[in-house]
Design a protein around this motif. Structure first.
Motif, short mmCIF file in Angstrom:
data_model
loop_
_atom_site.label_atom_id
_atom_site.label_comp_id
_atom_site.label_asym_id
_atom_site.label_seq_id
_atom_site.Cartn_x
_atom_site.Cartn_y
_atom_site.Cartn_z
N LEU A 131 0.86 -1.20 0.00
CA LEU A 131 0.00 0.00 0.00
C LEU A 131 0.89 1.24 0.00
O LEU A 131 2.01 1.20 0.55
N PRO A 132 0.42 2.37 -0.55
CA PRO A 132 1.25 3.57 -0.52
C PRO A 132 1.63 3.90 0.92
O PRO A 132 0.75 3.89 1.80
N GLU A 133 2.88 4.14 1.14
CA GLU A 133 3.43 4.51 2.47
C GLU A 133 3.25 3.43 3.53
O GLU A 133 3.37 3.72 4.72
N GLN A 134 2.95 2.20 3.12
CA GLN A 134 2.82 1.13 4.12
C GLN A 134 4.19 0.84 4.74
O GLN A 134 5.19 0.72 4.03
N GLN A 135 4.22 0.73 6.06
CA GLN A 135 5.47 0.41 6.74
C GLN A 135 5.65 -1.11 6.75
O GLN A 135 4.67 -1.85 6.88
N THR A 136 6.90 -1.55 6.63
CA THR A 136 7.17 -2.99 6.65
C THR A 136 6.60 -3.61 7.91
O THR A 136 6.07 -4.71 7.89
N GLN A 137 6.68 -2.85 9.02
CA GLN A 137 6.24 -3.44 10.29
C GLN A 137 4.74 -3.76 10.29
O GLN A 137 4.32 -4.78 10.83
N ALA A 172 -3.96 9.51 -9.56
CA ALA A 172 -3.83 10.34 -10.77
C ALA A 172 -3.94 11.82 -10.42
O ALA A 172 -3.31 12.67 -11.05
N ARG A 173 -4.73 12.13 -9.39
CA ARG A 173 -4.89 13.55 -8.99
C ARG A 173 -3.85 13.97 -7.96
O ARG A 173 -3.90 15.08 -7.43
N GLY A 174 -2.93 13.08 -7.66
CA GLY A 174 -1.84 13.42 -6.74
C GLY A 174 -2.26 13.42 -5.28
O GLY A 174 -1.55 13.95 -4.42
N LEU A 175 -3.43 12.86 -4.97
CA LEU A 175 -3.91 12.89 -3.59
C LEU A 175 -3.24 11.83 -2.72
O LEU A 175 -3.19 11.95 -1.50
N ILE A 176 -2.78 10.77 -3.37
CA ILE A 176 -2.01 9.74 -2.64
C ILE A 176 -0.78 9.39 -3.47
O ILE A 176 -0.82 9.51 -4.71
N PRO A 177 0.29 8.97 -2.82
CA PRO A 177 1.46 8.57 -3.61
C PRO A 177 1.23 7.23 -4.28
O PRO A 177 0.40 6.44 -3.84
N GLU A 178 1.96 6.99 -5.36
CA GLU A 178 1.92 5.68 -6.02
C GLU A 178 2.60 4.67 -5.09
O GLU A 178 3.56 5.03 -4.39
N PRO A 179 2.17 3.40 -5.10
CA PRO A 179 2.91 2.40 -4.32
C PRO A 179 4.34 2.27 -4.86
O PRO A 179 4.57 2.46 -6.06
N ASP A 180 5.27 1.98 -3.97
CA ASP A 180 6.67 1.86 -4.36
C ASP A 180 6.98 0.40 -4.70
O ASP A 180 6.94 -0.46 -3.82
N PRO A 181 7.28 0.10 -5.99
CA PRO A 181 7.46 -1.31 -6.38
C PRO A 181 8.65 -1.98 -5.68
O PRO A 181 8.60 -3.18 -5.40
N ASP A 182 9.70 -1.22 -5.35
CA ASP A 182 10.86 -1.83 -4.67
C ASP A 182 10.49 -2.26 -3.26
O ASP A 182 10.86 -3.33 -2.79
N ARG A 183 9.73 -1.39 -2.60
CA ARG A 183 9.26 -1.74 -1.25
C ARG A 183 8.35 -2.95 -1.29
O ARG A 183 8.42 -3.83 -0.44
N ALA A 184 7.47 -2.97 -2.32
CA ALA A 184 6.53 -4.10 -2.45
C ALA A 184 7.32 -5.39 -2.68
O ALA A 184 6.99 -6.44 -2.12
N ALA A 185 8.40 -5.30 -3.47
CA ALA A 185 9.22 -6.50 -3.73
C ALA A 185 9.87 -6.98 -2.43
O ALA A 185 9.92 -8.19 -2.16
N ASP A 186 10.32 -6.03 -1.61
CA ASP A 186 10.92 -6.41 -0.32
C ASP A 186 9.88 -7.09 0.57
O ASP A 186 10.17 -8.08 1.25
N MET A 187 8.67 -6.56 0.57
CA MET A 187 7.61 -7.14 1.40
C MET A 187 7.26 -8.54 0.92
O MET A 187 6.97 -9.43 1.72
N TYR A 188 7.27 -8.72 -0.38
CA TYR A 188 6.97 -10.04 -0.96
C TYR A 188 8.03 -11.05 -0.51
O TYR A 188 7.71 -12.15 -0.05
N GLU A 189 9.30 -10.66 -0.61
CA GLU A 189 10.38 -11.58 -0.23
C GLU A 189 10.35 -11.89 1.26
O GLU A 189 10.58 -13.02 1.67
N LEU A 190 10.04 -10.87 2.03
CA LEU A 190 9.94 -11.07 3.48
C LEU A 190 8.82 -12.05 3.81
O LEU A 190 8.98 -12.97 4.63
N ALA A 191 7.68 -11.88 3.15
CA ALA A 191 6.54 -12.78 3.39
C ALA A 191 6.89 -14.21 2.99
O ALA A 191 6.58 -15.16 3.72
N ALA A 192 7.56 -14.35 1.85
CA ALA A 192 7.93 -15.70 1.39
C ALA A 192 8.81 -16.38 2.43
O ALA A 192 8.64 -17.57 2.74
#
Ligand code: SF4
Length: 423
Positions: A165-171, A206-226
């Motif tokens: 999620l945008p700005e989701q913390q790993t914790q 698209a309107r800039g109200l929330i940041p885009e999710p960060d794909p690198d962070r998402a990849a880290d979360m995926y690896e951590l979950a695995a």
């Protein structure tokens, strides 16, 4: 004949989640009764186009929110399926449920109907994240749903979670996973959030109200979950799916081998894998019923009309009122088309081979076997796809192991780039 699967789409939700682009509608619950009747009509229509009953080994109620259907409606749909097809006695019958829509009594009714696998959309354990995703439940609803499901006798539960999620913390992701693990489901589906066009999240970004999710962070979360899931005994079998060992299933599976011997790939149920989804990834046949339902059967991909109202209208014109209550016989040329079909595209051999590669490579354990490919198509996979395979092996996105082609750990993160090579 090889066993088939059946998907039934239930396009109703109490509220539309902010990220959802599925074919589902809030505020149309008044149509549910007529929709269930239309589903029965569509099932009977297909059955009437067949000379013999199709063998069926998995049934999946997906959505939308199938748990908005009453137990009576589900019972009548299941009865129609059992009358129309040769449903295996040990068929996997799954239902997707929103934890905010369940009760102990309802889950007991579902189990008594023969539904034996429940997939719960948990998504997160954090109130802020659930609010952001506009889910209608909280973590305690999931705890209750799992408790009631176990009491009702469900021994095959799956939890869906979303990460990145945008700005989701790993914790908070680790915390959600730990709380999900505490519920000891047999199966997990973990998905990275994607911002789809036409959804509230897509337009906020698209309107800039929330940041885009960060794909690198998402990849880290995926690896951590695995890593976390592997540590506690879950096996990854698909890019987004993990399952626990199934000792009982292994025995059942050996008994089932004879029945399924005609299938090019016998189902090895040594894990609590979703047998229904395995059918898709193995590119095996399935019928898709309901508004927006997709099917792949008889060498054809079919798509149904999206709107539930149109779906009901198309099916309501049918007359099934013969004195025996049986569907009237339709031409076998119709199969698998029904009055709800808006597209029916023949799949040529070349396309089927490409699709078999793209979907089969999603299976991280099973991969695509050279021998099975040869048996199915009478051609060598190595020769047919020499160039993309060589290239992807050089890029270390695919690897060979005992004549089976699989994604490497890096390939799992870059799956779409791999599959593109087979388009
Ligand atoms: S409950 Fe599921 S199908 Fe319904 S809106 Fe939310 S994500 Fe979409």
């Amino acid at each position: 004949m090889q066993p088939h699967s059946i998907y039934l789409h239930i396009p109703f939700c109490q509220h539309r989640c902010s990220y959802c682009d599925f074919n589902t509608y809030a505020g149309l619950e008044n149509l549910i009764f007529a929709y269930a009747q239309a589903l029965r009509h569509e099932i009977k229509y297909v059955a009437a186009t067949l000379d013999a009953k199709l063998p069926v080994h998995t049934i999946f109620f997906g959505g939308g929110t199938p748990s908005l259907l009453s137990a009576e409606d589900l019972a009548s749909i299941l009865k129609t399926l059992h009358t129309s097809f040769d449903v295996f006695p040990d068929a996997e019958i799954s239902l997707e449920a929103n934890p905010g829509t369940l009760s102990a009594a309802y889950l007991t009714e579902l189990r008594n109907l023969g539904i034996n696998r429940l997939s719960l959309g948990m998504q997160s354990a954090h109130p802020d994240e659930l609010k952001f995703l506009e889910r209608i439940h909280d973590y305690m609803d999931v705890v209750e749903a799992v408790t009631w499901a176990r009491q009702a006798g469900f021994d095959n539960l799956s939890l869906d979670l979303i990460f990145g999620l945008p700005e989701q913390q790993t914790q908070t992701w680790v915390d959600s996973l730990q709380r999900a693990l505490a519920l000891a489901p047999e199966h997990f589906s973990l998905y990275a959030l994607t911002l789809e066009h036409g959804t509230p999240l897509g337009s906020w970004a698209a309107r800039g109200l929330i940041p885009e999710p960060d794909p690198d962070r998402a990849a880290d979360m995926y690896e951590l979950a695995a890593k976390m899931l592997a540590q506690v005994g879950y096996t990854q079998y698909e890019i987004s799916n993990w399952a626990r060992k199934n000792e009982k299933g292994r025995m059942k599976d050996e008994q089932r081998m004879d029945i399924e011997a005609q299938s090019p790939i016998a189902i090895r149920q040594s894990l609590f894998e979703c047998r229904h989804n395995l059918q898709y990834w193995r590119n095996q046949p399935y019928l898709g019923f309901g508004a927006g339902g997709h099917g792949f059967v008889n060498g054809m991909r079919t798509v149904n009309v999206l709107s539930p109202k149109s779906y009901i209208q198309r099916l309501s014109k049918l007359n099934f009122s013969t004195s025996s209550g049986q569907a009237l016989q339709h031409s076998t040329d119709d199969f698998p088309r029904t009055p709800a079909t808006i597209e029916a595209n023949p799949i040529d051999r070349e396309t089927e081979m490409r699709e078999t590669m793209m979907m089969g490579l999603r299976l991280t354990r099973e991969g695509v076997s050279k021998a099975r490919f040869q048996t199915r198509f009478g051609l060598s996979m190595r020769e047919q796809f020499a160039e993309p395979i060589q290239q992807l092996v050089e890029w270390e996105l695919l690897c060979w192991e005992n004549d089976t082609l699989r994604l490497t750990p890096r390939g799992r993160l870059l799956g779409n780039q791999v599959f593109m090579q087979f388009v």
